[in-house]
Motif scaffolding. Structure first.
Motif, short mmCIF file in Angstrom:
data_model
loop_
_atom_site.label_atom_id
_atom_site.label_comp_id
_atom_site.label_asym_id
_atom_site.label_seq_id
_atom_site.Cartn_x
_atom_site.Cartn_y
_atom_site.Cartn_z
N TYR A 62 0.83 -1.21 0.00
CA TYR A 62 0.00 0.00 0.00
C TYR A 62 0.86 1.25 0.00
O TYR A 62 1.80 1.38 0.79
CB TYR A 62 -0.94 0.01 1.23
N GLN A 96 1.11 7.87 -4.86
CA GLN A 96 1.08 6.78 -5.85
C GLN A 96 1.62 7.24 -7.20
O GLN A 96 1.68 8.43 -7.49
CB GLN A 96 -0.36 6.25 -5.97
N GLY A 103 6.68 5.42 -8.42
CA GLY A 103 7.67 4.34 -8.39
C GLY A 103 7.84 3.69 -7.02
O GLY A 103 8.70 2.81 -6.86
N LYS A 147 6.63 -0.14 -6.85
CA LYS A 147 7.60 -0.98 -7.57
C LYS A 147 8.88 -1.11 -6.74
O LYS A 147 9.47 -2.19 -6.65
CB LYS A 147 7.91 -0.38 -8.94
N ASN A 162 -7.83 -1.76 -9.35
CA ASN A 162 -6.94 -1.22 -10.40
C ASN A 162 -5.52 -1.77 -10.27
O ASN A 162 -4.77 -1.77 -11.25
CB ASN A 162 -6.81 0.31 -10.26
N ALA A 163 -5.15 -2.18 -9.07
CA ALA A 163 -3.79 -2.68 -8.85
C ALA A 163 -3.50 -3.92 -9.70
O ALA A 163 -2.34 -4.24 -9.95
CB ALA A 163 -3.58 -3.00 -7.37
N ALA A 167 -3.78 -4.25 -12.87
CA ALA A 167 -3.01 -3.81 -14.05
C ALA A 167 -1.57 -3.48 -13.68
O ALA A 167 -0.64 -3.71 -14.47
CB ALA A 167 -3.69 -2.61 -14.69
N TYR A 221 0.21 -4.98 -11.27
CA TYR A 221 0.94 -6.25 -11.13
C TYR A 221 1.20 -6.89 -12.50
O TYR A 221 2.28 -7.43 -12.75
CB TYR A 221 0.15 -7.21 -10.25
N LYS A 271 1.55 -5.39 -15.32
CA LYS A 271 2.62 -4.62 -15.98
C LYS A 271 3.99 -5.07 -15.46
O LYS A 271 4.97 -5.08 -16.21
CB LYS A 271 2.42 -3.13 -15.71
C1 COA Z 1 -0.97 -0.55 -6.47
C2 COA Z 1 0.11 0.32 -5.84
C3 COA Z 1 0.78 -0.45 -4.71
C4 COA Z 1 1.16 0.65 -6.92
O1 COA Z 1 2.17 1.45 -6.34
P1 COA Z 1 2.58 2.84 -7.04
O2 COA Z 1 3.70 3.41 -6.26
O3 COA Z 1 1.37 3.69 -7.20
O4 COA Z 1 3.04 2.34 -8.49
P2 COA Z 1 4.45 2.63 -9.21
O5 COA Z 1 4.59 4.10 -9.38
O6 COA Z 1 5.54 1.90 -8.51
O7 COA Z 1 4.17 1.95 -10.63
C5 COA Z 1 5.08 1.07 -11.28
C6 COA Z 1 4.64 0.93 -12.71
O8 COA Z 1 3.29 0.43 -12.75
C7 COA Z 1 2.44 1.35 -13.43
N1 COA Z 1 1.15 1.39 -12.72
C8 COA Z 1 0.93 1.82 -11.46
N2 COA Z 1 -0.38 1.69 -11.16
C9 COA Z 1 -0.96 1.18 -12.27
C10 COA Z 1 -2.30 0.83 -12.60
N3 COA Z 1 -3.29 0.95 -11.71
N4 COA Z 1 -2.53 0.34 -13.84
C11 COA Z 1 -1.54 0.18 -14.74
N5 COA Z 1 -0.25 0.50 -14.48
C12 COA Z 1 0.02 0.99 -13.25
C13 COA Z 1 3.14 2.69 -13.35
O9 COA Z 1 2.75 3.50 -14.43
C14 COA Z 1 4.60 2.28 -13.43
O10 COA Z 1 4.97 2.05 -14.77
P3 COA Z 1 6.40 2.57 -15.33
O11 COA Z 1 7.43 1.80 -14.52
O12 COA Z 1 6.36 2.20 -16.77
O13 COA Z 1 6.43 4.02 -15.05
C15 COA Z 1 -0.46 1.65 -5.30
O14 COA Z 1 -1.01 2.39 -6.36
C16 COA Z 1 -1.49 1.47 -4.21
O15 COA Z 1 -1.15 1.48 -3.02
N6 COA Z 1 -2.77 1.36 -4.61
C17 COA Z 1 -3.86 1.25 -3.65
C18 COA Z 1 -3.75 0.06 -2.77
C19 COA Z 1 -3.78 -1.27 -3.48
O16 COA Z 1 -4.66 -1.54 -4.25
N7 COA Z 1 -2.77 -2.09 -3.19
C20 COA Z 1 -2.64 -3.42 -3.74
C21 COA Z 1 -3.36 -4.39 -2.87
S1 COA Z 1 -3.22 -6.04 -3.53
#
Ligand code: COA
Length: 165
Positions: A90, A96, A99, A102, A129-130, A132, A134, A136
């Protein structure tokens, strides 16, 4: 910067969860289910149980102002050879897409790779949305899983898998 942390940081982890979950799950589950799950998973004694009895390791993401902005947890899984499970990932809503998610996964992969090639799996809600994010990052869908979490509530998940090598 990402650090492996212990129980002194559980209050911080709980706070980030409460600040992140409404944004992440508000449109997926009811408010009742959200409140139920947050208390069940992020009660301090529950976090302690996860660490002490289930072997979960917790990571905090810290920004340049020394503020915690995200967390993750993982553990080895079912005594299988270097197979792991990601339990939590999270990032605060306003942090968010920078990076951080990741980079926390990369920290976990580094820990896994200390024991050679391995793998990791996780559950993600099928409507989150997460998924997509994972995909990626190379995760594949293994199967669907509908989990009875008590209280009359279910989680409708995919199980995702990735090799770490
Ligand atoms: C999902 C989550 C952990 C991703 O972390 P983040 O710091 O926002 O994502 P990052 O910036 O590290 O993204 C890494 C890559 O994934 C891509 N990406 C991030 N969120 C994305 C999405 N929802 N759909 C498609 N691609 C996505 C980014 O564009 C990035 O691509 P790039 O390396 O080409 O620039 C974060 O958005 C979050 O906490 N979401 C809400 C909580 C949640 O759902 N957690 C997962 C529970 S299983």
């Amino acid at each position: 910067m990402n650090c492996i942390v212990d129980s002194k940081d559980f209050k911080t982890i709980r706070k980030i969860a409460f600040d992140t979950w409404p944004d992440a799950y508000g449109k997926i589950v009811t408010q009742e289910q959200l409140d139920y799950m947050l208390e069940k998973i992020y009660d301090i004694t529950s976090l302690q149980h996860q660490q002490e009895n289930l072997g979960h390791r917790f990571i905090l993401a810290i920004d340049e102002n020394n503020t915690a902005i995200g967390f993750a947890s993982f553990s080895t899984y079912e005594n299988q050879n270097n197979h792991h499970r990601l339990h939590k990932l999270y990032v605060l809503p306003n942090q968010q897409s920078k990076g951080i998610g990741k980079s926390m996964l990369d920290s976990i992969y580094s820990e896994i790779k200390k024991n050679g090639a391995g793998s990791i799996e996780l559950n993600v809600n099928r409507y989150n949305n997460a998924l997509a994010f994972y995909q990626k990052l190379g995760y594949e869908i293994l199967r669907e899983e509908d989990i009875d979490i008590g209280g009359g509530f279910f989680m409708n998940d995919y199980v995702l898998f990735k090799k770490v090598q």
